[in-house]
Design an enzyme around this catalytic site. Structure first.
Site: not given
Ligand code: IVH
Length: 667
Positions: A110, A112, A114, A222, A308, A403, A406, A421, A427
């Site tokens: 999946e 991740k 942000d 989840y 990451k 500054c 000026c 400033c 200025c």
């Molecule tokens: S699963 C027990 N799936 O990443 C596992 N987390 O460091 C539950 N996050 O706190 C998390 N995308 O905020 C999961 N596809 C994804 C995610 C995801 C982002 C974040 C989430 C979590 C952090 C984990």
């Protein structure tokens, strides 16, 4: 249909259209139709509070009631994931899982996301609680705020378990983030560094109406609870989509390490085309039974891991640090670098933010520095390669004390990271910046004038502040840098037209610190003219909704400066709008000034109320009964005989409809 049935029908329809729009991206009706339905429901609910419902679609509009968030314990702790940064570490994870399970398994790959994580509880298909991660054990109850996020369903459909939790990420899409920062820039509010901060800041807002306006989105990833549809995590989420949740389209099951690497490789570049920020990949063992077998360490599940993405960064040489002075006088340090390629663009300069950051990095000229362009718009320096320093260490970077434009000694205001400033009125970049702000579209909107022309006029000594604009003549500016007669006249016309710009925008145009468009509007609504605003103290100002101590102080100190007051006076004399135009104030005259008028009878051209308004609009005063002070009686048909007698006795003039309309020039 009864009222209750009508309300229920509207609610069902609005939930459905909401899902079509925000989750499926496939609206069936226009935005206007949607808004109309929403308004109809709001009106009905207002008129019938007995049918109130916590999960009505109207809850998405938010409210501005202040609330402190209640802390709630998580039923299942909200853990984080172990991070990995290389294919080797991913392979190690895969190997650990293989050994521990000792049977076939699939990995769900999946994105991740942000943003900021959230846990939602649904009971009998209704959203009952939304809690932030907090410390993992307990978080903040942000249910009211979350209800304003359109992609989070308030009511589910289909065959969902009676009680379950679903977790996911709340995000601010790039476009919303950029628009928000643009607005904040105009209002001179601090910018959000990235969409993650913007999302979490917004979610914790005390005002859910603010949240509703900020266009947050949410992906759920989840599912937790008993009676889930199947043993497959991937499969469960596909079903959850049919209940109404927004589930990523980009999940993929892999049955070998090679497929995982391909997924990572693909998304490492493709993620740049997504509407929201991602910072990696999450790998999860797909079978829930196998997840249970693998279990947890103290901090994170053994069945999942995050990979990451490498933040895009480059190493380059710091040549010098220069300092920019903004229109408010804020000093921004800028790193001048050897040009370096970074995510598709050549970076030559990067922000160093403030003195503390420079100090923290222990920067020296000639240092090899890391430049990153994470979620941020402007690249920044994130570190120094100290190993690369030679014996001849360059000069230490020390923040300037005066500054650069000026020469004034810089000041630092309490609680602020930036140096300023203080020489606001003399200025050059501050003066030019203030003029540029003044003429900008959302302020005085002066056609034909732009930053280059302002710079030119300033260089030529034609303008020293904004009031000088109103002294310009076409003859003075014609011929400057090949400026033709037409352009010159156009500019003068634009300046002339700006005299009609309403009070609230003039207030914004003055460029008082922290007085952005919204605050200016609030001020114009609370003070009828500049004189009242000028004499307001901090207390009076903070009594106005949404005006805090900081803004109030800034306004008071603006008017405490005689130079500012003199400038405002010059602008007033030039004819700018320094008083609020009442609604319908257009066409106001003084034709009936000082006259007390009694209305009697019925009229042909206007209603009595309209005549009352016309009297006021023309400076006259409406009085109820006849006395010696009455100036005249506006009489229609069937004027009462008692009134007529009294008028005759006191010798008061009787004016008929036609004559009155002539008096006010409306015939
Ligand atoms: S699963 C027990 N799936 O990443 C596992 N987390 O460091 C539950 N996050 O706190 C998390 N995308 O905020 C999961 N596809 C994804 C995610 C995801 C982002 C974040 C989430 C979590 C952090 C984990």
């Amino acid at each position: 249909m009864t009222i209750k049935e009508k309300i229920d029908h509207l609610r069902i329809e609005l939930h459905r259209h909401n899902y079509n729009y925000y989750v499926l991206n496939a609206p069936e009706i226009s935005d206007k139709e949607f808004d109309d339905m929403m308004r109809e429901l709001q009106d009905l609910e207002k008129a019938h509070p007995e049918y109130q419902d916590e999960n009505s679609p109207t809850m998405r509009v938010g409210s501005d009631l202040n609330k402190d968030f209640r802390q709630v314990a998580h039923k299942y702790p909200m853990l984080s994931l172990g991070n990995t940064y290389s294919e080797t570490e991913v392979a190690e994870f895969y190997e650990r899982v293989r050994k521990a399970l000792n049977e076939d398994f699939e990995i769900c790959c999946e994105l991740k996301y942000d943003g900021t994580s959230i846990s939602l509880t649904y009971e009998n298909g209704k959203l009952v609680q939304a809690v932030t991660r907090g410390d993992g054990e307990k978080g903040d109850d942000v249910t009211d705020n979350v209800k304003t996020i359109r992609s989070i369903p308030l009511i589910l459909h289909g065959d969902y378990p009676p009680l379950f939790e679903i977790r996911g990420e709340i995000l601010m899409p790039w476009t919303s983030f950029e628009a928000l920062n643009r607005e904040r820039e105009l209002r001179e509010e601090p910018l959000f560094a990235n969409p993650r901060n913007a999302a979490s800041g917004t979610l914790k807002s005390q005002n859910s109406a603010v949240v509703a306006n900020r266009k947050l989105d949410a992906y759920l990833y989840y599912l937790l609870g008993d009676n889930l549809p199947s043993d497959g995590h991937y499969e469960n989420l596909q079903v959850a989509r049919t209940w109404g949740f927004k589930i990523s389209e980009h999940m993929k099951k892999a049955s070998c390490l090679q497929e995982i690497f391909e997924y990572i490789k693909y998304w490492d570049t493709e993620r740049k085309n997504l509407p929201v920020a991602t910072d990696g990949i999450v790998l999860k063992v797909n079978s829930i039974r196998q997840q249970r077998n693998l279990g947890y360490t103290a901090k994170s599940p053994r069945w999942a891991i995050a990979y990451k993405f490498q933040a895009e960064r480059a190493l380059t040489r710091l040549n010098k640090v220069t300092y920019q002075v903004g229109r408010t006088g804020a000093i921004t340090p800028v790193a001048n670098l050897d040009p370096v390629q970074l995510s598709g663009t050549i970076v030559r300069r990067a922000s160093l933010h403030n003195a503390d950051i420079i100090e923290g990095l222990d920067l020296h000229i000639g240092d090899m520095v890391y430049v990153e362009k994470g979620g941020e718009i402007i690249p920044k320096i994130t570190g120094v390669d100290k190993e690369a320093r030679s014996a001849s260490l360059g000069e230490k970077v020390r923040f300037i004390t005066h500054c650069p434009e000026c020469g004034s000694q810089l000041v630092r205001y309490e609680g602020e990271a930036a140096y300023y400033c203080p020489n606001e009125t003399a200025c050059p970049p501050q003066i030019k910046g203030k003029i540029e702000h003044f003429i900008s579209r959302r302020a005085m909107n002066i056609d034909g004038l732009g930053p280059e022309t302002v710079d030119l006029f300033y260089q030529m000594g034609l303008i020293k502040d904004v009031s000088d604009l109103y002294l310009l003549r076409a003859e003075n500016i014609m011929g400057l840098q090949r400026m033709g007669k037409k352009s010159a006249e156009n500019i003068i016309r634009g300046i002339e037209a700006s005299k009609e710009v309403p009070f609230e925008r003039v207030l914004f145009a003055l460029g008082i610190r922290f007085v952005g468009e919204t605050v200016a509007k609030k001020l114009a609504r609370s003070f009828s003219d500049i004189a009242h605003l000028r004499s307001a103290d901090v207390n009076t100002l903070t009594n106005i909704d949404e005006i805090g101590e900081k803004i109030a102080q800034s306004i008071v100190s603006y008017f405490a400066n005689p130079q500012n007051c003199a400038l405002v006076e010059r602008l007033e004399n030039a004819g700018l709008q320094f008083r609020r135009l009442e609604e319908g104030q257009q066409g106001r005259t003084e034709r009936l000034a000082g006259q007390s008028i009694v209305i009697s009878g019925v009229f042909a051209h206007h209603s009595r109320d309209e005549y009352k308004e016309l009297i006021e609009k023309n400076g006259g005063k409406n009085v109820g009964s006849i006395s010696s002070k009455t100036s005249f009686i506006l009489a229609g048909e069937n004027m009462g005989p008692a009134k007529l007698e009294k008028a005759q006795k006191l010798g008061i003039r009787i004016v008929d409809e036609e004559e009155f309309l002539q008096m006010i020039d409306e015939s």
